[in-house]
Enzyme design. Structure first.
Site, mmCIF file in Angstrom:
data_model
loop_
_atom_site.group_PDB
_atom_site.id
_atom_site.type_symbol
_atom_site.label_atom_id
_atom_site.label_comp_id
_atom_site.label_asym_id
_atom_site.label_seq_id
_atom_site.Cartn_x
_atom_site.Cartn_y
_atom_site.Cartn_z
ATOM 1 N N LYS A 34 2.170 -37.080 16.902
ATOM 2 C CA LYS A 34 2.984 -37.506 18.054
ATOM 3 C C LYS A 34 2.120 -38.279 19.048
ATOM 4 C CE LYS A 34 2.128 -32.943 20.038
ATOM 5 N NZ LYS A 34 2.703 -31.621 20.331
ATOM 6 N N ARG A 129 9.414 -22.203 26.625
ATOM 7 C CA ARG A 129 9.720 -23.621 26.716
ATOM 8 C C ARG A 129 10.966 -23.892 25.889
ATOM 9 N NH1 ARG A 129 4.707 -27.505 25.229
ATOM 10 N NH2 ARG A 129 5.583 -27.079 23.198
ATOM 11 N N TYR A 261 -15.130 -48.519 45.475
ATOM 12 C CA TYR A 261 -14.102 -48.215 46.483
ATOM 13 C C TYR A 261 -14.479 -46.998 47.325
ATOM 14 C CZ TYR A 261 -10.619 -51.363 44.422
ATOM 15 O OH TYR A 261 -9.929 -52.459 43.979
#
Ligand SMILES: *Cc1c(COP(=O)(O)O)cnc(C)c1O
Length: 386
Positions: A34, A129, A261
């Site tokens: 998957k 689930r 950054y």
């Protein structure tokens, strides 16, 4: 020259890892591919493992892509289907389906005349689930046995804590599963629907021998990761993906200067650093902190400053021979992806599946690489073509 970042996929390592999974299994082993085969490329991985026992994918779209590529293996759809159209497509494509909810059972019952399918009856034994209550499973098995559209029932469950081999939850889940399987067995007659069982994912296949059944489901271990090893390396398994790039700039820094950054990282001393063509836009974890290892010239260097979208910086103070074009390994055989994941507060699964589509996948066996994924990789200035 094209951008030097690529994900090298070692098909020989995949095949080796699948053989290892099969050596642990007492039955047959589905290769779980998957999420684009955990980022390794659905079709190439499927072609590599098509001599095996079959595949598991999450969605019907993934299964259809495999059929359209000509694969005739068994393919299990782990989430099952969600509507009538999906059910008809699954029947037409001869897919194995998980059935985890009442609505999926109704879709199956409403299926027009078809060649019979293998149905994987999912019970929730403690994952919380998907799945039916174990107490309902014998009744559902009887329903399935009455349907001409069904040729086999595989009782399936998924473990919540398989990567913690000593967790009492594993034993609770196995007990519940076995009680359900026994209840189904006792009501079976000689002529009833064939019945099999499936519990183990990679972690259970490796660490929970009691979970091995007629069908096991190997996912992350195929790609070289042992879920029990934290960020360490399991020498039974070979890393299937190496994320490799090159330095595209080499800079010197004065004490007090910052990199990237937010000016998050500052040099305390004069030093040297390099910019690598790889950033979070490629799937490198943005939360990897300064200090995360990066291999430069095969030696460990440290990530410094914030990861940007397209690049990241490494301290080269201890690697004087590094120059523009020098090869960099972000993770792979020499630097476990699980170690980078741990450093970034993530897991190997997320990093592998997160490698974005702009990163060309290059396929090979061992060290021999061929171009794949549509992009031509040019060799950089300081190393011969692999
Ligand atoms: C993804 C998945 C697997 C494979 O898990 P790994 O930990 O990668 O081995 C097995 N079973 C189910 C139901 C899954 O969703």
């Amino acid at each position: 020259m094209s951008r030097p970042l690529r994900a090298e996929i070692d098909l020989e390592a995949l095949a080796h890892n699948y053989r290892y999974a099969k050596s642990l299994s007492h039955g047959r082993t589905l290769a779980v591919i998957k999420a684009d085969a955990y980022g390794h490329g659905l079709l190439r991985v499927a072609q590599c493992l098509c001599g095996g026992d079959g595949f598991a994918v999450a969605t019907i779209e993934e299964a259809v892509a495999l059929r359209e590529a000509g694969l005739r293996n068994r393919i299990l759809v782990l989430e099952g289907v969600f509507d009538r159209e999906g059910m008809c497509e699954a029947a037409w494509r001869r897919l194995d389906l998980v059935v985890h909810s009442g609505y999926q059972l109704e879709l199956l019952k409403a299926l027009p005349e078809t060649r019979p399918l293998s149905i994987w009856l999912k019970v929730d034994t403690g994952m919380g689930r998907l799945g039916f209550d174990g107490a309902d499973a014998p009744g559902i098995y009887a329903d399935l046995a009455a349907l001409s559209a069904v040729r086999e029932c595989v009782l399936i469950t998924h473990l919540a804590c398989a990567d913690e081999a000593d967790s009492p939850h594993n034993h609770l889940q196995l007990q519940r599963f076995d009680a359900t399987a026994r209840a189904i067995e006792t009501q079976r007659t000689v002529r009833s629907l064939p019945f099999a069982q499936s519990i183990a994912n990679s972690a259970a296949l490796i660490g929970l021998p009691d979970a091995r059944r007629q069908w096991d489901r190997a996912g992350v271990m195929l790609y070289g990761i042992n879920p029990h090893m934290g960020s360490g390396q399991d020498h039974n398994l070979k890393s299937a993906m190496t994320l490799r790039s090159r330095l595209i700039a080499v800079r010197s820094a004065r004490a007090g200067e910052s990199v990237g950054y937010g000016c998050d990282y500052r040099f305390y001393h004069d030093g040297r650093f390099g910019i690598v063509a790889c950033g979070y836009g490629d799937g490198y974890p943005r939360h990897a902190p300064s200090g995360t290892p990066v291999l430069v010239c095969g030696r460990r260097a440290q990530l410094i400053g914030r990861v940007s979208m397209d690049m990241l910086a490494v301290d080269l103070s201890a690697i004087p021979e590094a120059r523009v074009g020098t090869e960099v390994e972000l993770w792979g055989g020499a630097l476990p992806v699980a170690e980078i994941a741990a450093s970034a507060g993530s897991i190997a699964y997320e990093l592998l599946t997160g490698v974005t589509q702009r990163v060309p996948r290059v396929y090979g066996n061992g060290t021999r690489l061929e171009s794949g994924g549509g992009a031509d990789r040019a060799a950089g200035p300081d190393s011969p073509a692999p």
